[in-house]
Design an enzyme around this catalytic site. Structure first.
Site, PDB file in Angstrom:
ATOM      1  CD  GLN A  78      58.427  50.609  20.824  1.00 30.74           C
ATOM      2  OE1 GLN A  78      59.070  51.467  20.252  1.00 30.74           O
ATOM      3  NE2 GLN A  78      58.611  49.338  20.559  1.00 30.74           N
ATOM      4  N   GLY A 308      66.792  61.381  -0.998  1.00 29.17           N
ATOM      5  CA  GLY A 308      66.485  62.665  -1.635  1.00 29.17           C
ATOM      6  C   GLY A 308      67.158  62.802  -2.989  1.00 29.17           C
ATOM      7  N   GLY A 309      67.249  64.028  -3.444  1.00 28.03           N
ATOM      8  CA  GLY A 309      67.806  64.290  -4.764  1.00 28.03           C
ATOM      9  C   GLY A 309      69.330  64.337  -4.799  1.00 28.03           C
TER      10      GLY A 309
HETATM   11  N1  CAO Z   1      41.959  44.993  34.174  1.00 26.94           N
HETATM   12  C1  CAO Z   1      41.354  43.918  33.613  1.00 26.94           C
HETATM   13  N2  CAO Z   1      41.597  43.533  32.344  1.00 26.94           N
HETATM   14  C2  CAO Z   1      42.507  44.232  31.651  1.00 26.94           C
HETATM   15  C3  CAO Z   1      43.174  45.348  32.177  1.00 26.94           C
HETATM   16  C4  CAO Z   1      42.870  45.732  33.505  1.00 26.94           C
HETATM   17  N3  CAO Z   1      43.440  46.765  34.099  1.00 26.94           N
HETATM   18  N4  CAO Z   1      44.014  45.837  31.240  1.00 26.94           N
HETATM   19  C5  CAO Z   1      43.878  45.054  30.167  1.00 26.94           C
HETATM   20  N5  CAO Z   1      42.981  44.092  30.391  1.00 26.94           N
HETATM   21  C6  CAO Z   1      42.523  43.051  29.478  1.00 26.94           C
HETATM   22  C7  CAO Z   1      41.797  43.619  28.289  1.00 26.94           C
HETATM   23  O1  CAO Z   1      40.499  43.994  28.629  1.00 26.94           O
HETATM   24  C8  CAO Z   1      41.858  42.428  27.325  1.00 26.94           C
HETATM   25  O2  CAO Z   1      40.850  41.524  27.672  1.00 26.94           O
HETATM   26  P1  CAO Z   1      39.767  40.929  26.631  1.00 26.94           P
HETATM   27  O3  CAO Z   1      40.473  40.616  25.376  1.00 26.94           O
HETATM   28  O4  CAO Z   1      39.264  39.708  27.359  1.00 26.94           O
HETATM   29  O5  CAO Z   1      38.723  41.926  26.428  1.00 26.94           O
HETATM   30  C9  CAO Z   1      43.178  41.789  27.677  1.00 26.94           C
HETATM   31  O6  CAO Z   1      43.613  42.385  28.898  1.00 26.94           O
HETATM   32  C10 CAO Z   1      44.297  41.867  26.679  1.00 26.94           C
HETATM   33  O7  CAO Z   1      44.315  43.066  25.938  1.00 26.94           O
HETATM   34  P2  CAO Z   1      44.959  43.078  24.484  1.00 26.94           P
HETATM   35  O8  CAO Z   1      44.192  42.169  23.591  1.00 26.94           O
HETATM   36  O9  CAO Z   1      45.086  44.474  24.046  1.00 26.94           O
HETATM   37  O10 CAO Z   1      46.434  42.483  24.753  1.00 26.94           O
HETATM   38  P3  CAO Z   1      47.240  41.379  23.941  1.00 26.94           P
HETATM   39  O11 CAO Z   1      48.474  41.169  24.732  1.00 26.94           O
HETATM   40  O12 CAO Z   1      46.448  40.176  23.634  1.00 26.94           O
HETATM   41  O13 CAO Z   1      47.589  42.101  22.554  1.00 26.94           O
HETATM   42  C11 CAO Z   1      48.554  43.837  21.200  1.00 26.94           C
HETATM   43  C12 CAO Z   1      48.648  43.034  22.480  1.00 26.94           C
HETATM   44  C13 CAO Z   1      49.620  44.905  21.247  1.00 26.94           C
HETATM   45  C14 CAO Z   1      48.803  42.932  19.989  1.00 26.94           C
HETATM   46  C15 CAO Z   1      47.158  44.471  21.079  1.00 26.94           C
HETATM   47  O14 CAO Z   1      46.903  45.183  22.261  1.00 26.94           O
HETATM   48  C16 CAO Z   1      47.015  45.401  19.885  1.00 26.94           C
HETATM   49  O15 CAO Z   1      46.877  44.961  18.736  1.00 26.94           O
HETATM   50  N6  CAO Z   1      46.982  46.727  20.144  1.00 26.94           N
HETATM   51  C17 CAO Z   1      46.767  47.729  19.116  1.00 26.94           C
HETATM   52  C18 CAO Z   1      47.979  47.914  18.256  1.00 26.94           C
HETATM   53  C19 CAO Z   1      49.191  48.286  19.070  1.00 26.94           C
HETATM   54  O16 CAO Z   1      49.230  49.203  19.828  1.00 26.94           O
HETATM   55  N7  CAO Z   1      50.260  47.561  18.794  1.00 26.94           N
HETATM   56  C20 CAO Z   1      51.546  47.959  19.320  1.00 26.94           C
HETATM   57  C21 CAO Z   1      52.055  47.020  20.259  1.00 26.94           C
HETATM   58  S1  CAO Z   1      53.683  47.475  20.690  1.00 26.94           S
HETATM   59  O17 CAO Z   1      54.609  46.471  19.745  1.00 26.94           O
END
Ligand code: CAO
Length: 488
Positions: A78, A308-309
């Site tokens: 998001q 607010g106030g």
């Molecule tokens: N091709 C190949 N690999 C891909 C890719 C693509 N096109 N797009 C993503 N990936 C891979 C990434 O390289 C990553 O791999 P590695 O961990 O092995 O390097 C993997 O997909 C997962 O990415 P991620 O760790 O960002 O995803 P997640 O689902 O595990 O975590 C989230 C999600 C949101 C917790 C994390 O991305 C995060 O903390 N983001 C920053 C904070 C944020 O934006 N939070 C808001 C989320 S909305 O509620």
């Protein structure tokens, strides 16, 4: 005024080089460069010699605000998608990179229509094109390099370190395209938690919002508004546009980071204000003061007290027994206190020393709001709004999402928009909440997974039909299952 000072302080030579830098932009779909007219000087250009003369195009037909800006959109879930959708609404070209066969995880989350991309995805990814690329595949890396050269801004919100693990380090990106802005959302800024993954509600808790939301006697509460995700996406969009503006002078990109904790705290800054006020005495506008309950060390939860106030509270309206949203917010703004007293049948409160002044009212707020509520329960929330507005009394009906979805005035302004999707059919989305007189927003549906892969590779990045066929066969843009089938 400040801008003039900056321009005046620049030596002529520097200004000339800026003009030169700005005129070397390339690409087919960039807006045509308008050459600076040397005859046009202040006041037409506000002291910036490189600004073109004012457009003579009719309002709204001179292009969108961010037309020509290309976004390499590496966002998911998001926070990041909120940012890039907003930039897309403003006219930027968004190329969303997704993993082949999988895509943004939200495509399949909270699905309401079988086989169709979820509303979670479609409402956050309008005005974008989708390309699938396996960013860890050698050919995928090559395509990404072209995209980095092609685009102005890379936006990402992967977990900390994920972009680097793909090989897309800042050093590599900056070397490949020194003009590129790299914008990131992370959960926390540098410090003890910088490596943590973060979702919305974690940010609301870490940013000070949850501890100050809810009722004093209850646990901390998260809010329905996505201040951690969407709120930080908005902050990031602001950072990106600012970096684009600075790039006009420096010619180089920079990193832009928005931590969700920081974004939430920025939105909760009035509570940090109150934290400091607390050291000088009780927070008199909080109803707990009037109830004689002592304050602790930290800002307490204040229920529906106004931030607010001007004291305010949520009051029942006609029908509250069966309709969970038959309520109004009511603010006892001091300048209209007399009108409030007349409306609720308490004209004597206008002169009664216990009620006549704001400080006198503070210890009696609960009684005052109970009395006003006895009046508001005789009317619907809309009738309260109509009557109070005539007297300039600030009130607001509690609108349900059902009422908002059907509100024709929000449709008329483009804040709520109906779009058509080839698989799910029509759906509602929130359009551009920022209205501009010379940059009109057109809201387009979210793309299907990889819908524009071929188009982007061949038209935007210049791969030939043969090269495209080779890329497809390499497995860099197709899901792994497909590769296995092809190999069999
Ligand atoms: N091709 C190949 N690999 C891909 C890719 C693509 N096109 N797009 C993503 N990936 C891979 C990434 O390289 C990553 O791999 P590695 O961990 O092995 O390097 C993997 O997909 C997962 O990415 P991620 O760790 O960002 O995803 P997640 O689902 O595990 O975590 C989230 C999600 C949101 C917790 C994390 O991305 C995060 O903390 N983001 C920053 C904070 C944020 O934006 N939070 C808001 C989320 S909305 O509620």
């Amino acid at each position: 005024m400040a801008r003039r000072k900056v321009a005046a302080a620049k030596p002529k030579k520097v200004v000339k080089s800026i003009i030169k830098k700005r005129s070397v932009r390339t690409g087919t779909n960039r807006p045509a460069q308008i050459k600076a007219d040397p005859k046009v000087t202040a006041p037409y250009n506000n002291g910036w010699p490189e600004l073109p003369p004012p457009s003579t195009e009719p309002w709204g037909q001179a292009g969108k605000a961010l037309e020509g800006v290309r976004i390499l959109d590496f966002t998911h879930v998001q926070s990041g998608p909120t940012c890039t959708q907003l930039l897309g609404y403003m006219g930027a070209e968004c190329i969303k990179v997704e993993r082949p066969g999988v895509g943004d995880i939200t495509r399949g989350q909270l699905r309401d229509v079988k086989g169709a991309d979820s509303l979670y995805f479609t409402m956050l990814n309008g005005n974008k094109r989708s390309i699938t690329i396996d960013s860890k595949h050698p050919k995928g890396k090559e395509i990404l390099e072209r995209l980095i050269k092609h685009c102005d801004v890379l936006v990402e919100n992967f977990a900390p370190g994920a972009l680097d693990r793909m090989g897309l380090t800042w050093d590599y990106i900056h070397k490949t395209n020194p003009r590129m802005i790299v914008a990131s959302v992370k959960g926390f800024g540098p410090g003890p938690y910088e490596d943590c993954k973060v979702y919305e509600n974690i940010a609301q808790c870490a940013g000070g919002s949850a501890s100050t939301t809810g009722f004093r006697e209850g646990p901390p509460l998260v809010t329905g508004a996505q201040i951690g995700d969407s709120g930080t996406g908005l902050h990031l969009a602001f950072g990106i546009v600012t970096a684009l503006y600075q790039r006009m002078r420096t010619g180089r990109g920079q990193r832009v980071l928005c931590a969700m904790q920081d974004g939430v705290l920025n939105l909760a800054r009035v509570k940090l204000r109150d934290q400091q006020r607390l050291t000088h005495g009780p927070l008199t506008e909080y109803s707990q003061y009037g109830e004689g309950i002592a304050f602790g060390k930290a800002v307490p939860r204040a229920g529906n007290d106004s931030g607010g106030g001007q004291p305010g509270w949520i009051l029942k309206c006609k029908g509250w027994e069966t309709d969970p949203d038959a309520y109004t917010y009511f603010i006892t703004q001091a300048p209209v206190w007399g009108a409030i007293c007349d409306l609720i049948g308490k004209p004597e409160w206008k002169t009664d020393p216990d009620y006549a002044t704001p400080p006198a009212r503070l210890p009696r707020l609960r009684h005052i709001f109970n009395t006003i509520e006895a009046w508001t329960t005789t009317m619907t929330k809309f009738e309260v709004m109509e009557i109070c507005n005539k007297h300039d009394i600030p009130v607001g009906p509690i609108l349900s999402m059902n009422e908002i979805a059907e509100d024709q005035s929000l449709r008329a302004t483009g804040t709520v928009v109906e779009v058509d999707h080839p698989i799910r059919g029509k759906y509602l989305t929130v359009g551009n909440p920022v209205k501009m007189s010379d940059s009109l927003t057109e809201v387009r549906r979210a793309p299907l997974l990889g819908e524009h892969t071929e188009q982007i590779l061949t038209e935007a990045l210049g791969y030939s039909a043969e090269e495209y066929a080779a890329i497809k066969a390499s497995g860099a843009i197709t899901p792994p299952e497909k590769k296995e089938t092809e190999a069999a």
